[in-house]
Scaffold this motif. Structure first.
Motif, PDB file in Angstrom:
ATOM      1  N   ASP A 401      34.342  61.457  40.036  1.00  0.00           N
ATOM      2  CA  ASP A 401      34.520  62.042  41.473  1.00  0.00           C
ATOM      3  C   ASP A 401      33.638  61.043  42.256  1.00  0.00           C
ATOM      4  N   ARG A 402      32.449  60.804  41.498  1.00  0.00           N
ATOM      5  CA  ARG A 402      31.540  59.826  42.663  1.00  0.00           C
ATOM      6  C   ARG A 402      32.143  58.498  42.512  1.00  0.00           C
ATOM      7  N   TRP A 403      32.759  57.863  41.490  1.00  0.00           N
ATOM      8  CA  TRP A 403      33.532  56.835  41.685  1.00  0.00           C
ATOM      9  C   TRP A 403      34.636  56.745  42.541  1.00  0.00           C
ATOM     10  N   LYS A 404      35.348  57.776  42.754  1.00  0.00           N
ATOM     11  CA  LYS A 404      36.491  57.860  43.729  1.00  0.00           C
ATOM     12  C   LYS A 404      36.002  58.029  44.916  1.00  0.00           C
ATOM     13  N   MET A 405      34.954  58.672  45.155  1.00  0.00           N
ATOM     14  CA  MET A 405      34.316  58.618  46.514  1.00  0.00           C
ATOM     15  C   MET A 405      33.950  57.254  47.001  1.00  0.00           C
ATOM     16  N   ARG A 406      33.509  56.476  45.961  1.00  0.00           N
ATOM     17  CA  ARG A 406      32.924  54.942  46.233  1.00  0.00           C
ATOM     18  C   ARG A 406      34.161  53.983  46.602  1.00  0.00           C
ATOM     19  N   LEU A 407      35.371  54.576  46.103  1.00  0.00           N
ATOM     20  CA  LEU A 407      36.544  53.893  46.227  1.00  0.00           C
ATOM     21  C   LEU A 407      37.283  54.413  47.582  1.00  0.00           C
ATOM     22  N   SER A 408      36.849  55.414  48.043  1.00  0.00           N
ATOM     23  CA  SER A 408      37.660  55.959  49.128  1.00  0.00           C
ATOM     24  C   SER A 408      37.581  55.007  50.466  1.00  0.00           C
ATOM     25  N   LYS A 409      36.533  53.975  50.591  1.00  0.00           N
ATOM     26  CA  LYS A 409      36.529  53.196  51.724  1.00  0.00           C
ATOM     27  C   LYS A 409      37.536  52.477  51.435  1.00  0.00           C
ATOM     28  N   TYR A 410      38.272  52.084  50.584  1.00  0.00           N
ATOM     29  CA  TYR A 410      39.404  50.965  50.332  1.00  0.00           C
ATOM     30  C   TYR A 410      40.791  51.667  50.506  1.00  0.00           C
ATOM     31  N   LYS A 411      40.736  52.730  51.228  1.00  0.00           N
ATOM     32  CA  LYS A 411      42.134  53.314  51.320  1.00  0.00           C
ATOM     33  C   LYS A 411      43.353  52.638  51.282  1.00  0.00           C
ATOM     34  N   ASN A 412      43.199  51.714  52.340  1.00  0.00           N
ATOM     35  CA  ASN A 412      44.446  50.923  52.483  1.00  0.00           C
ATOM     36  C   ASN A 412      44.435  49.630  51.676  1.00  0.00           C
ATOM     37  N   LYS A 413      43.699  49.627  50.564  1.00  0.00           N
ATOM     38  CA  LYS A 413      43.679  48.402  49.845  1.00  0.00           C
ATOM     39  C   LYS A 413      43.620  48.792  48.468  1.00  0.00           C
ATOM     40  N   MET A 414      44.288  49.769  47.896  1.00  0.00           N
ATOM     41  CA  MET A 414      44.158  50.448  46.694  1.00  0.00           C
ATOM     42  C   MET A 414      44.763  49.324  45.825  1.00  0.00           C
ATOM     43  N   ASP A 415      45.903  48.705  46.289  1.00  0.00           N
ATOM     44  CA  ASP A 415      46.636  47.884  45.407  1.00  0.00           C
ATOM     45  C   ASP A 415      45.811  46.819  44.925  1.00  0.00           C
ATOM     46  N   LYS A 416      44.894  46.446  45.808  1.00  0.00           N
ATOM     47  CA  LYS A 416      43.808  45.331  45.478  1.00  0.00           C
ATOM     48  C   LYS A 416      42.940  45.866  44.317  1.00  0.00           C
ATOM     49  N   VAL A 417      42.626  47.127  44.727  1.00  0.00           N
ATOM     50  CA  VAL A 417      41.685  47.590  43.411  1.00  0.00           C
ATOM     51  C   VAL A 417      42.162  47.863  42.187  1.00  0.00           C
ATOM     52  N   GLU A 418      43.643  47.965  42.239  1.00  0.00           N
ATOM     53  CA  GLU A 418      44.188  48.307  40.802  1.00  0.00           C
ATOM     54  C   GLU A 418      44.185  46.886  40.354  1.00  0.00           C
ATOM     55  N   LYS A 419      44.825  45.915  41.271  1.00  0.00           N
ATOM     56  CA  LYS A 419      45.012  44.638  40.642  1.00  0.00           C
ATOM     57  C   LYS A 419      43.840  44.052  39.773  1.00  0.00           C
ATOM     58  N   LYS A 420      42.534  44.088  40.477  1.00  0.00           N
ATOM     59  CA  LYS A 420      41.179  43.783  39.974  1.00  0.00           C
ATOM     60  C   LYS A 420      41.194  44.414  38.783  1.00  0.00           C
ATOM     61  N   MET A 421      41.343  45.819  38.735  1.00  0.00           N
ATOM     62  CA  MET A 421      40.967  46.578  37.403  1.00  0.00           C
ATOM     63  C   MET A 421      41.810  45.924  36.408  1.00  0.00           C
ATOM     64  N   LYS A 422      43.012  46.006  36.679  1.00  0.00           N
ATOM     65  CA  LYS A 422      44.025  45.392  35.533  1.00  0.00           C
ATOM     66  C   LYS A 422      43.702  44.001  34.927  1.00  0.00           C
ATOM     67  N   PHE A 423      43.076  43.338  35.938  1.00  0.00           N
ATOM     68  CA  PHE A 423      42.954  41.864  35.385  1.00  0.00           C
ATOM     69  C   PHE A 423      41.624  41.862  34.643  1.00  0.00           C
ATOM     70  N   SER A 424      40.894  42.763  34.940  1.00  0.00           N
ATOM     71  CA  SER A 424      39.351  42.636  34.346  1.00  0.00           C
ATOM     72  C   SER A 424      39.430  43.607  33.068  1.00  0.00           C
ATOM     73  N   ASN A 425      40.198  44.578  32.791  1.00  0.00           N
ATOM     74  CA  ASN A 425      40.245  45.475  31.653  1.00  0.00           C
ATOM     75  C   ASN A 425      41.343  45.357  30.604  1.00  0.00           C
ATOM     76  N   PRO A 426      41.127  44.445  29.460  1.00  0.00           N
ATOM     77  CA  PRO A 426      42.170  44.608  28.574  1.00  0.00           C
ATOM     78  C   PRO A 426      42.584  45.973  27.958  1.00  0.00           C
ATOM     79  N   ILE A 427      43.790  45.820  27.642  1.00  0.00           N
ATOM     80  CA  ILE A 427      44.234  47.228  26.891  1.00  0.00           C
ATOM     81  C   ILE A 427      44.570  47.329  25.706  1.00  0.00           C
ATOM     82  N   ILE A 428      44.813  45.903  25.086  1.00  0.00           N
ATOM     83  CA  ILE A 428      45.089  45.643  23.753  1.00  0.00           C
ATOM     84  C   ILE A 428      44.244  44.629  23.371  1.00  0.00           C
ATOM     85  N   ILE A 429      43.357  44.903  22.446  1.00  0.00           N
ATOM     86  CA  ILE A 429      42.394  44.009  21.716  1.00  0.00           C
ATOM     87  C   ILE A 429      42.523  44.121  20.126  1.00  0.00           C
ATOM     88  N   PRO A 430      42.172  43.065  19.668  1.00  0.00           N
ATOM     89  CA  PRO A 430      42.259  43.204  18.173  1.00  0.00           C
ATOM     90  C   PRO A 430      41.530  44.084  17.656  1.00  0.00           C
TER      91      PRO A 430
END
Ligand code: AMP
Ligand code: MG
Length: 487
Positions: A401-430
């Protein structure tokens, strides 16, 4: 002229221009009945050598060292290093450089065999390697490459009809490693130890030309070299921290001047978040634990800076002061890069004073709840992690909830937020259990699981049908995962 029946290597051997005791001419030991186990066609495309059309028997003979390509000059390199803090004179005890290949973009790649037999630097070792550890290096180094982390790479593995004696008898294998160079911090230490400033200077200048040519005409070229290596190594260790990679044996001989991850021995990826995680069976005091990696990077850089003291100033005290001041810049630089990286992982597009606390609270929560590092960030992006109830935890939901609050200022830029997260967080590691499963099948003659694993690791940031398998972590946790060096 290219010959369609041969590998089209274009070798130069610039390392041979360095002082004689930098290297010793050395032939690989003959391998008995070598068979190709893996070959990396994507890498061979990058090198501009077409391996696809070549006879596997010929390739096995080349990648075992039984047949040396035209233009190769086989050498073992001299180096020294601090191993777990203790200085030792080392050198390639089981590796042989066959040459520097230049591709058609004029990029230089060193081609080296690992496990190719005894050299002048073998000390008490047999110069050989076992199949499991060579496949492990292949798997993890290729995983790192696809994770966008600087690394040496793996071109081929062959196995032979010989056994190597470790705790048990294991199949002998040879790995072909590709690196932008094999110059290590320990290479400089070798000459510094011998107080051979002339040779040291030629190595320094050679290395600048090879890796940091943009600084070569600078007035303070030697200080700049420390700076450049510091930036590269900070970038590297921040990336390791990002994906939960634990190198396991960050001796100064395993730190490359190029800034590539090198020497995949006891390395492994952290599963449940615990900063003190250590997998290496010989790292009894946790010197190379996950959270110690940045301070060890700094320690290794200090050893590098010490080697350059003769060139920093004619006055030794002044030179030491210059080196010390430089190394003391590490902490601030690292902290800044680490915070940027972690901010990217939670999708922040700008900085606020409280961000660090938000990040540290998440890490603290992961630690207290034994949550998986990789899966937790996946949960932030996608909500669901296969079969893991830890994410229903009330404290986690409050943090979210705290994190979502922090993200709330990017309301119109959520695609950018998502892109950044996808680029930084691997989901498949060895995953450790996946690696072990594949390696034991390979030791029993079935390379299939290794191939499937390698395929999955090619796209670590994308969801695929086997994601579920990669989110399972507990299989090996119970017994405490252990990894081994130099095998
Ligand atoms: P590593 O722990 O792989 O970084 O290796 C440390 C040093 O030990 C290097 O000088 C290696 O060449 C050497 N070494 C590791 N394994 C062997 C082996 N089986 N035979 C000879 N030297 C080895
Ligand atoms: Mg090493």
């Amino acid at each position: 002229m290219t010959n369609k029946n041969k590998i089209d290597w274009k070798f130069e051997n610039s390392y041979l221009q360095l002082p004689k005791d930098m290297q010793s001419k050395q032939l690989p030991e003959k391998a008995k009945n070598p068979k190709l186990v893996l070959i990396n066609h994507k890498l061979s495309d990058e090198l501009g050598i077409n391996l696809l059309s070549l006879d596997p028997i010929y390739l096995a003979s080349i990648f075992s060292g039984n047949q040396l390509p035209d233009g190769s000059a086989t050498i073992a390199m001299a180096y020294a290093g601090h191993q777990f803090g203790h200085f030792t004179v080392l050198g390639d005890g089981r590796a042989i450089l066959i040459g520097e290949h230049i591709n058609n973009k004029k990029q230089r790649y060193e081609i080296q065999f690992k496990g190719s037999g005894k050299t002048e630097f073998s000390r008490n070792g047999d110069g050989k390697a076992a199949l499991g550890p060579m496949l492990r290096e292949y798997i993890i180094s290729e995983a790192m490459y696809h994770l966008n982390i600087p690394t040496t790479r793996s071109l081929a593995v062959v196995k032979t009809d010989e056994k190597v004696i470790r705790e048990t008898e294991l199949t002998r294998a040879i790995l072909t490693r590709v690196a932008s160079s094999h110059i290590r911090v320990g290479t400089f230490q070798y000459f510094a130890y011998k107080k051979d400033n002339e040779s040291l200077k030629s190595l320094v200048n050679y290395s600048i030309n090879r890796h940091y040519p943009e600084i070569k005409n600078n007035e303070n070229v030697y200080v700049n070299l420390i700076d450049r290596l510091m930036d590269k190594q900070i970038d590297l260790v921040v990336n390791w921290m990002r994906v939960g990679f634990i190198h396991g044996v960050m001796n100064t001989d395993n730190m490359a001047l190029s800034g590539e991850t090198i020497d995949y021995g006891p390395c492994a990826f952290m599963d449940k978040y615990d900063p003190k995680t250590v997998f290496s069976s010989i790292d009894h005091f946790g010197r190379y634990a996950y959270y110690n990696q940045p301070s060890i990077t700094k320690w290794n850089l200090a050893r590098f800076a010490e080697c350059l003291i003769p060139f920093l100033d004619a006055n030794k005290d002044e030179a030491i002061k210059i080196a010390t001041d430089k190394i003391n810049e590490f902490d601030k630089k690292y902290e800044k890069k680490w915070l940027e990286m972690m901010s990217d992982k939670i999708g922040l597009l700008d900085t606020e004073k409280e961000d660090e606390v938000l990040i540290l609270d998440l890490l603290q929560w992961m630690h207290s709840n034994k949550a998986d590092y990789t899966n937790t960030f996946y949960n932030l992006i996608n909500n669901k992690v296969f079969n893991d109830q830890v994410y229903d935890n009330a404290d986690f939901l409050t943090w979210k909830d705290r994190w979502k609050m922090r993200l709330s200022k990017y309301k119109n830029k959520m695609d950018k937020v998502e892109k950044k997260m996808k680029f930084s967080n691997p989901i498949i590691i060895p995953r450790n259990y996946k690696v072990e499963e594949a390696l034991s099948a390979a030791e029993n003659g079935d390379i299939g699981l290794v191939e499937i694993l390698l395929k999955a690791l090619e796209k670590p940031y994308e969801n695929n049908s086997s994601l579920k398998d990669f989110q399972i972590t507990e299989k090996l946790n119970k017994s405490g995962y252990k990894t081994y060096c130099g095998t």
